[in-house]
Scaffold this active site. Structure first.
Site, mmCIF file in Angstrom:
data_model
loop_
_atom_site.group_PDB
_atom_site.id
_atom_site.type_symbol
_atom_site.label_atom_id
_atom_site.label_comp_id
_atom_site.label_asym_id
_atom_site.label_seq_id
_atom_site.Cartn_x
_atom_site.Cartn_y
_atom_site.Cartn_z
ATOM 1 N N ASN A 33 -16.726 -7.182 2.953
ATOM 2 C CA ASN A 33 -17.282 -8.303 3.729
ATOM 3 C C ASN A 33 -17.688 -7.853 5.141
ATOM 4 O O ASN A 33 -18.006 -8.683 5.982
ATOM 5 C CB ASN A 33 -16.282 -9.472 3.805
ATOM 6 C CG ASN A 33 -15.030 -9.099 4.574
ATOM 7 O OD1 ASN A 33 -14.883 -7.970 5.023
ATOM 8 N ND2 ASN A 33 -14.128 -10.052 4.733
ATOM 9 N N LEU A 34 -17.633 -6.555 5.411
ATOM 10 C CA LEU A 34 -18.058 -5.965 6.686
ATOM 11 C C LEU A 34 -17.267 -6.535 7.872
ATOM 12 O O LEU A 34 -17.751 -6.521 8.996
ATOM 13 C CB LEU A 34 -19.567 -6.151 6.909
ATOM 14 C CG LEU A 34 -20.476 -5.564 5.812
ATOM 15 C CD1 LEU A 34 -21.952 -5.897 6.089
ATOM 16 C CD2 LEU A 34 -20.309 -4.043 5.710
ATOM 17 N N SER A 35 -16.039 -7.000 7.618
ATOM 18 C CA SER A 35 -15.259 -7.583 8.720
ATOM 19 C C SER A 35 -14.826 -6.501 9.703
ATOM 20 O O SER A 35 -14.553 -6.795 10.862
ATOM 21 C CB SER A 35 -14.043 -8.333 8.191
ATOM 22 O OG SER A 35 -13.216 -7.443 7.481
ATOM 23 N N SER A 126 1.336 1.866 1.894
ATOM 24 C CA SER A 126 1.597 2.593 3.138
ATOM 25 C C SER A 126 3.044 3.046 3.201
ATOM 26 O O SER A 126 3.945 2.384 2.649
ATOM 27 C CB SER A 126 1.312 1.645 4.307
ATOM 28 O OG SER A 126 1.857 2.154 5.490
ATOM 29 N N TYR A 153 2.037 -7.146 8.804
ATOM 30 C CA TYR A 153 1.202 -6.184 8.070
ATOM 31 C C TYR A 153 2.051 -5.418 7.056
ATOM 32 O O TYR A 153 1.712 -5.331 5.873
ATOM 33 C CB TYR A 153 0.527 -5.207 9.050
ATOM 34 C CG TYR A 153 0.076 -3.930 8.395
ATOM 35 C CD1 TYR A 153 -1.072 -3.903 7.614
ATOM 36 C CD2 TYR A 153 0.833 -2.756 8.503
ATOM 37 C CE1 TYR A 153 -1.464 -2.734 6.967
ATOM 38 C CE2 TYR A 153 0.454 -1.591 7.868
ATOM 39 C CZ TYR A 153 -0.697 -1.579 7.106
ATOM 40 O OH TYR A 153 -1.068 -0.431 6.454
ATOM 41 N N LYS A 157 2.180 -5.345 2.644
ATOM 42 C CA LYS A 157 2.140 -4.189 1.723
ATOM 43 C C LYS A 157 3.309 -4.262 0.743
ATOM 44 O O LYS A 157 3.158 -3.985 -0.450
ATOM 45 C CB LYS A 157 2.172 -2.870 2.504
ATOM 46 C CG LYS A 157 0.899 -2.598 3.302
ATOM 47 C CD LYS A 157 -0.322 -2.406 2.395
ATOM 48 C CE LYS A 157 -1.612 -2.313 3.153
ATOM 49 N NZ LYS A 157 -2.824 -2.424 2.334
ATOM 50 N N ASP A 302 7.816 1.014 17.047
ATOM 51 C CA ASP A 302 7.508 2.357 16.539
ATOM 52 C C ASP A 302 8.711 2.950 15.817
ATOM 53 O O ASP A 302 9.852 2.791 16.244
ATOM 54 C CB ASP A 302 7.121 3.292 17.695
ATOM 55 C CG ASP A 302 5.648 3.606 17.705
ATOM 56 O OD1 ASP A 302 4.994 3.450 16.649
ATOM 57 O OD2 ASP A 302 5.137 4.005 18.767
#
Ligand code: UD1
Length: 342
Positions: A33-35, A126, A153, A157, A302
């Protein structure tokens, strides 16, 4: 040759994978969708392969349009599903967007695969699913426990992997390969395609190459007080072209029915951990370009250190990430120079 649908095929890892698939003779249909990409990527792919891939400007969440796509292409042999949002920070600010995008697009794809009797999927996962592995699980292999996700995020996954396992259980014809990537970097050696971050890069390599190009005054190294040899975080940086090749091998393995298992999971990394400071120094040596940097506070969320045990991918998939890190860093720099006209 077999037809493969690549969702997210104009994205960073997607576009490099499309090149590898086309060079192996696969008939590729890109759905995007070219987002977070643009059609210029198609020109890059055409310049490398000599052929423009079929492109469908579609959102995987648009079930009706996706359904029409599945009816139009009746000979799809496999789907490689990259399409997803991937910025950790953004996912903390907009969790619902992440749950909607990353979960409903996979659900739609699996639903349509079932309906249209398309039985093979390769899924982009990931190493984030491992969180900070325990010391006795470093390097991390596929048997390491899945830790509570540190961001929406990461959670998407984990949920995606569970959805795939549940659907495989319910649908005995379905086969899936879940690929858990470590840290993909670099660009195609031609510099015709590469990583194009939107705005200020969040990931290390694009920030580093933009600093080397003079676009950013200084690279900020997030922390030098970690429990690592030089105090900076350690990751497993993997060349995007090596990663792309793994997808082709995963598709081949499924199409040739080489696996007895319905769902296979592979870690894709080099097996070598590099610190942020080591990576900067390797970049400077490989390119001859100085990277001004400063040490700043740790970045929230992190992980201190994670690198892969890729033995399963090496032996079962017959794949190895073997591009020297110097070549990888030079490819990233050549790409940055080309897009900045340096
Ligand atoms: C994380 C996720 C990964 C996800 C990726 C997407 C983990 C282990 N990995 O990667 O699954 O796909 O985000 O964005 O959760 N750094 C700096 N300065 C910078 C940028 C980064 O020092 O300007 C350091 C970070 O502290 C880290 C390393 O560079 O140690 C790599 O960071 P980054 O490229 O953002 O990737 P991850 O956070 O490892």
């Amino acid at each position: 040759m077999a037809r493969i649908v690549v969702t997210g095929g104009t994205g960073y890892i997607g576009s490099h994978t499309v090149v590898c698939l086309m060079q192996q003779g696969y008939d590729v249909v890109i759905v995007d969708n070219l987002s977070n990409s643009n059609t210029g990527v198609l020109d890059g792919i055409a310049a490398i392969t000599g052929k423009r891939p079929t492109f469908e400007n579609l959102d995987c969440m648009d079930f009706m349009s996706m359904s029409r796509l599945f009816s139009r292409y009746t000979d799809i042999e496999a789907i490689i599903h990259f399409a997803a949002s991937k910025a950790v920070n953004e996912s903390v600010e907009k969790p619902l967007m992440y749950y909607r995008n990353n979960i409903s697009s996979l659900v739609s794809v699996l639903d349509l695969m079932h309906q249209f009797n398309v039985n093979n999927i390769v899924f982009s996962s990931s190493c984030t699913v491992y969180g900070q592995p325990d010391k006795d699980h470093l390097p991390v292999d596929e048997t390491a426990p899945i830790k509570k996700a540190l961001s929406p995020y990461g959670n998407t996954k984990q949920i995606n992997e569970e959805i795939i396992l549940d659907e495989a259980h319910a649908n005995p014809k379905m086969k899936a390969t879940i690929l858990r990537y470590f840290n993909p970097i670099g660009a195609h050696p031609s510099a015709m395609i590469g990583e194009l971050p939107n705005g200020v890069p969040q990931n290390l390599l694009p920030y580093l190459t933009q600093t080397a190009a003079g676009i950013r005054p200084k690279l900020r190294v997030f922390g030098n007080d970690y429990n690592t040899p030089d105090g900076s975080c350690i990751r497993d940086y993997i060349y995007v072209m090596d990663l792309a090749r793994a997808h082709v091998q995963a598709v081949e393995r499924m199409l040739k029915k080489k696996s007895q298992e319905q769902v296979e999971i592979f870690n894709l990394g080099t097996g070598r951990g590099l610190s942020v400071l080591e990576l900067i120094s390797l970049f400077e040596k490989a390119t001859g370009v100085k990277v001004p940097y400063e040490i700043v506070a740790r970045r929230e969320g992190d992980i201190e250190q994670v690198w892969a045990d890729p033995t399963k991918a090496n032996t079962v998939l017959g794949w190895k990430a073997d591009t020297p890190i110097e070549d990888v860093l030079v490819s990233a720099w050549n790409w940055e120079k080309r897009i900045r006209n340096i």
